[in-house]
Design an enzyme around this catalytic site. Structure first.
Site, PDB file in Angstrom:
ATOM      1  N   GLU A 243     -11.856   1.796  14.001  1.00  8.81           N
ATOM      2  CA  GLU A 243     -13.166   1.292  13.587  1.00  8.81           C
ATOM      3  C   GLU A 243     -13.507  -0.023  14.287  1.00  8.81           C
ATOM      4  OE1 GLU A 243     -15.588   2.681  11.209  1.00  8.81           O
ATOM      5  OE2 GLU A 243     -14.395   4.389  11.842  1.00  8.81           O
TER       6      GLU A 243
ATOM      7  N   ARG B  75      -4.573  12.939   1.819  1.00  8.87           N
ATOM      8  CA  ARG B  75      -5.724  12.096   2.116  1.00  8.87           C
ATOM      9  C   ARG B  75      -6.579  11.916   0.863  1.00  8.87           C
ATOM     10  NH1 ARG B  75      -7.865   8.081   5.160  1.00  8.87           N
ATOM     11  NH2 ARG B  75      -9.029   8.828   6.950  1.00  8.87           N
TER      12      ARG B  75
ATOM     13  N   GLY C  83       0.823  -1.221   0.000  1.00  3.62           N
ATOM     14  CA  GLY C  83       0.000   0.000   0.000  1.00  3.62           C
ATOM     15  C   GLY C  83       0.846   1.255   0.000  1.00  3.62           C
TER      16      GLY C  83
ATOM     17  N   THR D  24      -7.301  -0.545  13.245  1.00  3.37           N
ATOM     18  CA  THR D  24      -8.048   0.719  13.163  1.00  3.37           C
ATOM     19  C   THR D  24      -8.993   0.942  14.340  1.00  3.37           C
ATOM     20  OG1 THR D  24      -9.855   1.758  11.920  1.00  3.37           O
ATOM     21  CG2 THR D  24      -9.615  -0.587  11.615  1.00  3.37           C
TER      22      THR D  24
ATOM     23  N   ALA E 186      -1.684  -2.024   2.954  1.00  2.00           N
ATOM     24  CA  ALA E 186      -2.630  -2.165   1.834  1.00  2.00           C
ATOM     25  C   ALA E 186      -3.997  -2.588   2.342  1.00  2.00           C
ATOM     26  CB  ALA E 186      -2.112  -3.188   0.832  1.00  2.00           C
ATOM     27  N   ALA E 187      -5.014  -1.896   1.876  1.00  2.00           N
ATOM     28  CA  ALA E 187      -6.385  -2.254   2.264  1.00  2.00           C
ATOM     29  C   ALA E 187      -7.387  -1.514   1.400  1.00  2.00           C
ATOM     30  CB  ALA E 187      -6.637  -1.885   3.724  1.00  2.00           C
TER      31      ALA E 187
ATOM     32  N   LYS F 243     -11.224  -5.991   9.263  1.00  2.00           N
ATOM     33  CA  LYS F 243     -10.012  -5.554   9.979  1.00  2.00           C
ATOM     34  C   LYS F 243      -9.872  -6.285  11.320  1.00  2.00           C
ATOM     35  CE  LYS F 243      -7.712  -2.331   7.653  1.00  2.00           C
ATOM     36  NZ  LYS F 243      -6.255  -2.274   7.494  1.00  2.00           N
TER      37      LYS F 243
ATOM     38  N   ASP G 203      -0.665   6.854   3.889  1.00  2.00           N
ATOM     39  CA  ASP G 203       0.326   6.478   4.909  1.00  2.00           C
ATOM     40  C   ASP G 203       1.577   5.890   4.276  1.00  2.00           C
ATOM     41  OD1 ASP G 203      -1.743   7.164   6.522  1.00  2.00           O
ATOM     42  OD2 ASP G 203      -1.867   5.266   7.610  1.00  2.00           O
TER      43      ASP G 203
ATOM     44  N   TYR H 144     -16.012  -3.259   6.694  1.00  2.00           N
ATOM     45  CA  TYR H 144     -14.583  -2.906   6.787  1.00  2.00           C
ATOM     46  C   TYR H 144     -14.048  -3.283   8.165  1.00  2.00           C
ATOM     47  CZ  TYR H 144     -10.568   0.222   7.631  1.00  2.00           C
ATOM     48  OH  TYR H 144      -9.332   0.732   7.969  1.00  2.00           O
TER      49      TYR H 144
HETATM   50  P1  NAP Z   1      -5.252   4.546   1.446  1.00  2.00           P
HETATM   51  O1  NAP Z   1      -4.742   5.924   1.168  1.00  2.00           O
HETATM   52  O2  NAP Z   1      -6.619   4.176   1.004  1.00  2.00           O
HETATM   53  O3  NAP Z   1      -4.196   3.514   0.816  1.00  2.00           O
HETATM   54  C1  NAP Z   1      -4.505   2.150   0.711  1.00  2.00           C
HETATM   55  C2  NAP Z   1      -3.400   1.460  -0.049  1.00  2.00           C
HETATM   56  O4  NAP Z   1      -3.753   0.074  -0.194  1.00  2.00           O
HETATM   57  C3  NAP Z   1      -3.177   1.996  -1.473  1.00  2.00           C
HETATM   58  O5  NAP Z   1      -1.810   1.966  -1.760  1.00  2.00           O
HETATM   59  C4  NAP Z   1      -3.920   0.973  -2.321  1.00  2.00           C
HETATM   60  O6  NAP Z   1      -3.420   0.867  -3.639  1.00  2.00           O
HETATM   61  C5  NAP Z   1      -3.588  -0.294  -1.554  1.00  2.00           C
HETATM   62  N1  NAP Z   1      -4.494  -1.403  -1.893  1.00  2.00           N
HETATM   63  C6  NAP Z   1      -5.836  -1.430  -1.865  1.00  2.00           C
HETATM   64  N2  NAP Z   1      -6.295  -2.628  -2.248  1.00  2.00           N
HETATM   65  C7  NAP Z   1      -5.217  -3.382  -2.554  1.00  2.00           C
HETATM   66  C8  NAP Z   1      -5.017  -4.700  -3.026  1.00  2.00           C
HETATM   67  N3  NAP Z   1      -6.047  -5.513  -3.303  1.00  2.00           N
HETATM   68  N4  NAP Z   1      -3.762  -5.155  -3.205  1.00  2.00           N
HETATM   69  C9  NAP Z   1      -2.694  -4.344  -2.972  1.00  2.00           C
HETATM   70  N5  NAP Z   1      -2.812  -3.071  -2.543  1.00  2.00           N
HETATM   71  C10 NAP Z   1      -4.065  -2.603  -2.331  1.00  2.00           C
HETATM   72  O7  NAP Z   1      -5.194   4.236   3.015  1.00  2.00           O
HETATM   73  P2  NAP Z   1      -4.346   4.978   4.176  1.00  2.00           P
HETATM   74  O8  NAP Z   1      -5.185   6.069   4.731  1.00  2.00           O
HETATM   75  O9  NAP Z   1      -2.971   5.243   3.706  1.00  2.00           O
HETATM   76  O10 NAP Z   1      -4.340   3.829   5.280  1.00  2.00           O
HETATM   77  C11 NAP Z   1      -3.309   2.848   5.328  1.00  2.00           C
HETATM   78  C12 NAP Z   1      -3.795   1.650   6.125  1.00  2.00           C
HETATM   79  O11 NAP Z   1      -4.158   2.063   7.447  1.00  2.00           O
HETATM   80  C13 NAP Z   1      -5.018   0.956   5.574  1.00  2.00           C
HETATM   81  O12 NAP Z   1      -4.884  -0.421   5.845  1.00  2.00           O
HETATM   82  C14 NAP Z   1      -6.173   1.529   6.367  1.00  2.00           C
HETATM   83  O13 NAP Z   1      -7.242   0.618   6.403  1.00  2.00           O
HETATM   84  C15 NAP Z   1      -5.515   1.699   7.714  1.00  2.00           C
HETATM   85  N6  NAP Z   1      -6.014   2.781   8.571  1.00  2.00           N
HETATM   86  C16 NAP Z   1      -6.113   4.037   8.091  1.00  2.00           C
HETATM   87  C17 NAP Z   1      -6.519   5.047   8.953  1.00  2.00           C
HETATM   88  C18 NAP Z   1      -6.604   6.483   8.492  1.00  2.00           C
HETATM   89  O14 NAP Z   1      -7.236   7.279   9.191  1.00  2.00           O
HETATM   90  N7  NAP Z   1      -5.959   6.851   7.396  1.00  2.00           N
HETATM   91  C19 NAP Z   1      -6.804   4.755  10.294  1.00  2.00           C
HETATM   92  C20 NAP Z   1      -6.675   3.433  10.722  1.00  2.00           C
HETATM   93  C21 NAP Z   1      -6.270   2.455   9.871  1.00  2.00           C
HETATM   94  P3  NAP Z   1      -4.011   1.783  -4.850  1.00  2.00           P
HETATM   95  O15 NAP Z   1      -3.316   3.120  -4.719  1.00  2.00           O
HETATM   96  O16 NAP Z   1      -3.624   1.020  -6.040  1.00  2.00           O
HETATM   97  O17 NAP Z   1      -5.493   1.893  -4.620  1.00  2.00           O
HETATM   98  O1  F7E Z   2     -15.782   9.382   7.769  1.00  2.00           O
HETATM   99  C1  F7E Z   2     -18.941  11.091   8.432  1.00  2.00           C
HETATM  100  C2  F7E Z   2     -18.966   9.575   8.309  1.00  2.00           C
HETATM  101  O2  F7E Z   2     -14.975   8.420   5.604  1.00  2.00           O
HETATM  102  C3  F7E Z   2     -15.674  10.010   9.021  1.00  2.00           C
HETATM  103  C4  F7E Z   2     -10.639   5.440   7.157  1.00  2.00           C
HETATM  104  O3  F7E Z   2      -9.325   5.915   7.009  1.00  2.00           O
HETATM  105  O4  F7E Z   2     -10.763   6.245   9.411  1.00  2.00           O
HETATM  106  C5  F7E Z   2     -11.372   6.323   8.136  1.00  2.00           C
HETATM  107  O5  F7E Z   2     -12.728   5.896   8.198  1.00  2.00           O
HETATM  108  C6  F7E Z   2     -17.065  10.348   9.556  1.00  2.00           C
HETATM  109  C7  F7E Z   2     -18.068   9.203   9.470  1.00  2.00           C
HETATM  110  O6  F7E Z   2     -13.597   8.163   7.701  1.00  2.00           O
HETATM  111  C8  F7E Z   2     -19.454  12.431   5.101  1.00  2.00           C
HETATM  112  O7  F7E Z   2     -20.299   9.089   8.425  1.00  2.00           O
HETATM  113  C9  F7E Z   2     -20.222  12.786   7.100  1.00  2.00           C
HETATM  114  O8  F7E Z   2     -18.828   9.143  10.651  1.00  2.00           O
HETATM  115  O9  F7E Z   2     -13.709  10.336   6.633  1.00  2.00           O
HETATM  116  P1  F7E Z   2     -14.483   9.102   6.825  1.00  2.00           P
HETATM  117  P2  F7E Z   2     -13.932   6.860   8.583  1.00  2.00           P
HETATM  118  O10 F7E Z   2     -15.177   6.207   8.164  1.00  2.00           O
HETATM  119  O11 F7E Z   2     -13.825   7.282  10.016  1.00  2.00           O
HETATM  120  C10 F7E Z   2     -10.733   4.940   9.995  1.00  2.00           C
HETATM  121  C11 F7E Z   2     -10.005   5.026  11.315  1.00  2.00           C
HETATM  122  C12 F7E Z   2     -10.210   3.912   9.077  1.00  2.00           C
HETATM  123  O12 F7E Z   2      -9.638   2.911   9.505  1.00  2.00           O
HETATM  124  C13 F7E Z   2     -10.611   3.996   7.644  1.00  2.00           C
HETATM  125  O13 F7E Z   2      -9.696   3.282   6.826  1.00  2.00           O
HETATM  126  O14 F7E Z   2     -17.593  11.390   8.745  1.00  2.00           O
HETATM  127  N1  F7E Z   2     -19.299  11.800   7.189  1.00  2.00           N
HETATM  128  N2  F7E Z   2     -20.348  13.186   5.832  1.00  2.00           N
HETATM  129  C14 F7E Z   2     -18.812  11.558   5.965  1.00  2.00           C
HETATM  130  N3  F7E Z   2     -17.862  10.699   5.539  1.00  2.00           N
HETATM  131  C15 F7E Z   2     -17.556  10.710   4.211  1.00  2.00           C
HETATM  132  N4  F7E Z   2     -16.577   9.895   3.750  1.00  2.00           N
HETATM  133  N5  F7E Z   2     -18.184  11.550   3.326  1.00  2.00           N
HETATM  134  C16 F7E Z   2     -19.146  12.431   3.711  1.00  2.00           C
HETATM  135  O15 F7E Z   2     -19.707  13.160   2.912  1.00  2.00           O
END
Ligand code: NAP
Ligand code: F7E
Length: 363
Positions: free
Chosen positions: A130, A187, A9, A128, A82-83, A156, A14, A152
Site C-alpha cells: 500500500e 483471512r 499481532g 506493505t 500488530a496493526a 505504515k 499472519d 493506513y
Molecule cells: P490481521 O489479521 O488484521 O491481524 C492484525 C493483528 O494486529 C491482530 O492480531 C490484532 O489483534 C492486532 N492488533 C490490532 N490493533 C492492535 C493494537 N492496538 N495493539 C495490539 N495488537 C493489535 O492482519 P494480517 O493480515 O495478519 O497482517 C499482519 C501485518 O501485516 C499487519 O501489520 C498488516 O498491516 C501487514 N500487512 C498485511 C498484508 C496482507 O495482505 N495480509 C500485506 C502487507 C502488510 P486482534 O485480533 O485483537 O484484533
Molecule cells: O481490498 C477492492 C478494494 O480490503 C483489495 C490489507 O491486508 O492488503 C490489504 O489491503 C481491493 C481494493 O485489501 C471490495 O477497493 C472491491 O482495491 O481486500 P482488500 P487491501 O485494501 O489491498 C494490503 C497489502 C495491506 O497492507 C492491508 O493490511 O479490493 N474491493 N470490493 C473491496 N475490498 C473490500 N475489502 N471489500 C469489498 O467489498
C-alpha cells in the site's frame, strides 16, 4: 540455546501462521493479545496450552505494556505484525490507525533500546505494498517511489521509515518486508478475497442470495499467507538487515478472483454492465448473484499493484511460485465450503434440540 521470539499481532492471519512456523523450528514463542469482550483467539486456539507458546497482554498504543513484555522476555527476534490492517477502516478511524500503525512501531523500537537489547534483538516490521499507493511504476520493486494513498498507508510509511532510521542511527538489526496482499483460509472476513470465498460458499449452499462488492477492476498481486511468513523469518536470518518486496509477480482483478471462486463452487459467472451497474450473473440460472455497491468504494483506491520479488528470490532463496493463484482460491473456497456446511449442521442440531426440548424428548 532455545531462541526466543515475540510476535505482536499473534491472533491475526499472519501471526498465527508465523507462530506455527517458529514453534516448528523449536523457538520459544511469545505473542501479544488484547483484552476484548469477546474471544477472538480462534486462529491460535490450537496452539494455546503448548509448553513453548505464551501469551501476554499488550497494546500497540500503550508503551508501558510493550516495555514490560519486551523487558520480561528479552526476545532475540521481534515480528511486529500488530496493526489496524483494514485500509477502508483507516478512513473512518485515521487517528487510531496512526497511533497503532505509525507510533506503535516507534514504541517497539524504543522499548528494545530502553531494555538494552539494541544489538541483540532483531526486528521485522510488517510494511506493505500500500506504500506504493497511486503507483508510479509497474511492477513495483524496492526502488519504486512510495505514494501512499490512504490513512493506513501514510501511517505504515512512518513505520517503514522509522525502522530504517533506527537501523542507520543506532545500527539496529531491523528491517521491513514490503508485502503484497497475501490471503488464506484464515483471512479476516471483510477483506475482499475472503468476503468472496465465504459468499460463494454461502450462495452455493442457499444461505445467501447476493454478494455486494466495490471496485471490481482493482488489480492485486495475491499470494498465500503461509508462504509469506517464511520470508519474514528468512529476513531475520539474513547477514545484513535489508528491506524486501514479497510478491508473486502476477496480478488479477477482483472480478477474476470472483469468477474463479464461484467456478470452484460450481457456479459459472458472467459479468455484464459497467461501473456501479456491473453485475455477476449465474449463467445456468440467469440469477444475479454479484452486484456493485458504492458503499465499498474508497475515497482513494489503490488499483494497480504488481510486485517484483526478484531481490527476495535471489538473496533469500524465496520461491514466489510455491502456491499458485488458482491453488490459493481453491484452498480458500474449500475451507469456506466446510465452514458453511458446519454452520448448517450446527444450526440443524440447534433447531432439532430446541424442538426436542420443547417436546420434552430431551431433558
Ligand atoms: P490481521 O489479521 O488484521 O491481524 C492484525 C493483528 O494486529 C491482530 O492480531 C490484532 O489483534 C492486532 N492488533 C490490532 N490493533 C492492535 C493494537 N492496538 N495493539 C495490539 N495488537 C493489535 O492482519 P494480517 O493480515 O495478519 O497482517 C499482519 C501485518 O501485516 C499487519 O501489520 C498488516 O498491516 C501487514 N500487512 C498485511 C498484508 C496482507 O495482505 N495480509 C500485506 C502487507 C502488510 P486482534 O485480533 O485483537 O484484533
Ligand atoms: O481490498 C477492492 C478494494 O480490503 C483489495 C490489507 O491486508 O492488503 C490489504 O489491503 C481491493 C481494493 O485489501 C471490495 O477497493 C472491491 O482495491 O481486500 P482488500 P487491501 O485494501 O489491498 C494490503 C497489502 C495491506 O497492507 C492491508 O493490511 O479490493 N474491493 N470490493 C473491496 N475490498 C473490500 N475489502 N471489500 C469489498 O467489498
Amino acid at each position: 540455546m532455545v531462541r526466543v521470539a515475540l510476535i505482536t499481532g499473534v491472533t491475526g492471519q499472519d501471526g498465527s501462521f508465523l507462530a506455527e512456523l517458529l514453534l516448528g523450528k523449536g523457538y520459544e514463542v511469545h505473542g501479544t493479545i488484547r483484552r476484548s469482550s469477546v474471544d477472538f483467539r480462534e486462529r491460535i486456539a490450537h496452539l494455546e496450552g503448548q509448553p513453548h507458546f505464551h501469551l501476554h497482554y499488550a497494546d500497540m498504543s500503550d508503551s508501558m505494556s510493550l516495555l514490560q513484555v519486551i523487558g520480561l522476555i528479552r526476545p532475540q527476534e521481534i515480528y511486529n505484525l500488530a496493526a489496524q490492517s483494514h485500509v477502508q477502516v483507516s478512513f473512518d478511524a485515521p487517528e487510531f490507525t496512526a497511533n497503532v500503525d505509525a507510533t506503535g512501531v516507534l514504541r517497539i523500537l524504543e522499548a528494545v533500546r530502553l531494555c538494552g537489547l539494541t544489538h541483540s534483538c532483531r526486528i521485522y516490521q510488517a510494511s506493505t505494498s500500500e506504500l506504493y499507493g497511486k503507483v508510479e511504476q509497474i511492477p513495483q520493486n524496492e526502488d519504486t517511489p512510495f505514494h501512499p494513498y490512504s490513512p493506513y498507508a501514510v501511517a505504515k510509511l512512518y513505520g517503514h521509515w522509522i525502522v530504517r532510521e533506527y537501523r542507520e542511527a543506532y545500527g539496529m538489526f531491523c528491517c521491513a518486508g514490503i508485502l503484497f496482499n497475501h490471503e488464506s483460509e484464515r483471512r479476516g472476513e471483510t477483506f475482499v478475497t475472503r468476503k468472496i470465498t465465504l459468499a460463494a460458499a454461502r450462495i452455493r449452499q442457499g444461505k445467501q442470495k447476493k454478494l455486494y462488492l466495490g471496485n471490481l477492476s482493482s488489480y492485486r498481486d495475491w499470494g498465500y499467507a503461509k508462504d509469506y511468513v517464511e520470508c519474514m523469518w528468512l529476513m531475520l536470518q539474513n547477514i545484513k538487515p535489508e528491506d524486501y518486496v514479497i510478491a508473486t509477480g502476477k496480478q488479477h482483478t477482483v472480478r477474476e478472483f470472483c469468477r474463479l471462486a464461484f467456478h470452484y463452487v460450481g457456479i459459472e459467472l458472467e459479468f455484464v454492465g459497467e461501473g456501479v451497474d456491473e453485475k455477476g450473473v449465474d449463467r445456468r440460472s440467469g440469477e444475479i448473484v454479484v452486484e456493485v455497491s458504492p458503499d465499498f468504494y474508497r475515497p482513494t483506491d489503490v488499483v494497480n499493484l504488481l510486485g517484483d520479488p526478484s531481490k527476495a528470490c535471489r538473496e533469500l532463496g524465496w520461491n514466489p511460485e510455491k502456491t499458485s493463484f488458482e491453488e490459493l482460491v481453491r484452498i480458500m473456497v474449500e475451507a469456506d465450503m466446510v465452514k458453511v456446511t458446519a454452520e448448517q449442521v450446527g444450526e440443524h442440531v440447534r433447531t432439532n434440540l430446541t424442538e426436542y426440548l420443547e417436546k420434552g424428548i430431551v431433558k
